[in-house]
Design a protein around this motif. Structure first.
Motif, PDB file in Angstrom:
ATOM      1  N   ASP A  79      18.361 -43.066  43.097  1.00 14.38           N
ATOM      2  CA  ASP A  79      17.754 -43.262  44.472  1.00 14.38           C
ATOM      3  C   ASP A  79      17.825 -41.787  45.237  1.00 14.38           C
ATOM      4  O   ASP A  79      16.873 -41.549  46.128  1.00 14.38           O
ATOM      5  N   ALA A  80      18.815 -41.217  45.015  1.00 14.36           N
ATOM      6  CA  ALA A  80      18.987 -39.938  45.762  1.00 14.36           C
ATOM      7  C   ALA A  80      18.212 -38.809  45.082  1.00 14.36           C
ATOM      8  O   ALA A  80      17.934 -37.737  45.961  1.00 14.36           O
ATOM      9  N   LEU A  81      17.277 -38.869  44.055  1.00 13.32           N
ATOM     10  CA  LEU A  81      16.540 -37.837  43.600  1.00 13.32           C
ATOM     11  C   LEU A  81      14.975 -38.048  44.179  1.00 13.32           C
ATOM     12  O   LEU A  81      14.159 -37.207  44.250  1.00 13.32           O
ATOM     13  N   ALA A  86      10.916 -30.182  43.011  1.00 12.81           N
ATOM     14  CA  ALA A  86      11.236 -29.753  41.769  1.00 12.81           C
ATOM     15  C   ALA A  86      10.180 -28.684  41.471  1.00 12.81           C
ATOM     16  O   ALA A  86       9.515 -28.445  42.032  1.00 12.81           O
ATOM     17  N   THR A  87      10.643 -27.924  40.589  1.00  8.27           N
ATOM     18  CA  THR A  87       9.981 -26.848  40.102  1.00  8.27           C
ATOM     19  C   THR A  87       9.541 -27.007  38.567  1.00  8.27           C
ATOM     20  O   THR A  87      10.083 -27.518  37.796  1.00  8.27           O
ATOM     21  N   ALA A 103      17.171 -30.669  40.957  1.00  8.09           N
ATOM     22  CA  ALA A 103      18.612 -31.022  41.073  1.00  8.09           C
ATOM     23  C   ALA A 103      19.630 -30.104  40.022  1.00  8.09           C
ATOM     24  O   ALA A 103      20.405 -30.806  39.809  1.00  8.09           O
ATOM     25  N   GLY A 104      18.896 -29.081  39.453  1.00  5.61           N
ATOM     26  CA  GLY A 104      19.752 -28.425  38.364  1.00  5.61           C
ATOM     27  C   GLY A 104      19.657 -28.888  37.214  1.00  5.61           C
ATOM     28  O   GLY A 104      20.139 -28.129  36.409  1.00  5.61           O
ATOM     29  N   ASP A 125       6.900 -32.963  44.342  1.00  9.21           N
ATOM     30  CA  ASP A 125       8.057 -33.750  44.807  1.00  9.21           C
ATOM     31  C   ASP A 125       7.840 -34.921  44.035  1.00  9.21           C
ATOM     32  O   ASP A 125       6.941 -35.762  43.634  1.00  9.21           O
ATOM     33  N   VAL A 126       9.216 -35.613  43.986  1.00  4.95           N
ATOM     34  CA  VAL A 126       9.259 -36.583  42.987  1.00  4.95           C
ATOM     35  C   VAL A 126       9.268 -37.958  43.988  1.00  4.95           C
ATOM     36  O   VAL A 126       9.841 -38.011  44.964  1.00  4.95           O
ATOM     37  N   VAL A 127       8.584 -38.875  43.253  1.00 11.62           N
ATOM     38  CA  VAL A 127       8.236 -40.159  44.130  1.00 11.62           C
ATOM     39  C   VAL A 127       8.895 -41.314  43.458  1.00 11.62           C
ATOM     40  O   VAL A 127       9.291 -42.051  44.205  1.00 11.62           O
ATOM     41  N   GLU A 128       9.382 -41.200  42.176  1.00 10.93           N
ATOM     42  CA  GLU A 128      10.166 -42.114  41.678  1.00 10.93           C
ATOM     43  C   GLU A 128      10.542 -41.814  40.310  1.00 10.93           C
ATOM     44  O   GLU A 128      10.317 -40.561  39.643  1.00 10.93           O
TER      45      GLU A 128
END
Length: 137
Positions: A79-81, A86-87, A103-104, A125-128
């Motif tokens: 949920d935090a992601l 992201a690249t 996130a690394g 951008d991460v949506v899910e």
């Protein structure tokens, strides 16, 4: 002195039952004790007790209920992601997908829109998160 005894008496059910209304009544009793200490008569003491108690219940209780209904603001795990940037490392599309650095960590990814293609180096951008695959836009 009787007001302070009443305040303690109302504080006991507050601790035992965790009902905040008893605490608000205890504060009203303390306000009655202050009124008595300032030389107020019996009627003003009761009026202050009732006024402070009712005011606290009318103001604090709705605020506490609204605060209790809110969901926690701290997201953890996948949920935090959601919503993070992201690249793109390997071409990402809606079919086969690709890889991103999020996130690394390196994640499998696919585009939310099946017709969209993201090339390496682009920011997405991460949506899910679906299993071990990030869905990106």
């Amino acid at each position: 002195m009787w007001w302070l005894i009443a305040a303690v008496g109302l504080g006991i059910p507050l601790v035992v039952t965790a009902m905040p209304e008893f605490g608000m009544l205890a504060v009203g009793a303390v306000a009655g004790a202050v009124t008595a200490g300032l030389g107020g008569g019996t009627v003003p003491q009761f009026l202050v007790f009732v006024g402070v108690s009712v005011a606290l219940i009318a103001v604090v209780r709705p605020l506490a209920n609204r605060h209790r209904r809110q969901s926690p603001q701290l997201a953890s795990g996948i949920d935090a992601l959601k919503g993070k940037s992201a690249t793109v490392l390997e071409r990402v599309d809606g079919g086969v997908g690709g890889r991103i650095k999020l996130a690394g960590e390196i994640w499998s990814a696919r585009a939310l829109d099946g017709n969209q293609v993201y090339e390496p180096g682009q920011q997405v951008d991460v949506v899910e998160i679906e299993g071990a695959t990030a869905v990106v836009i």
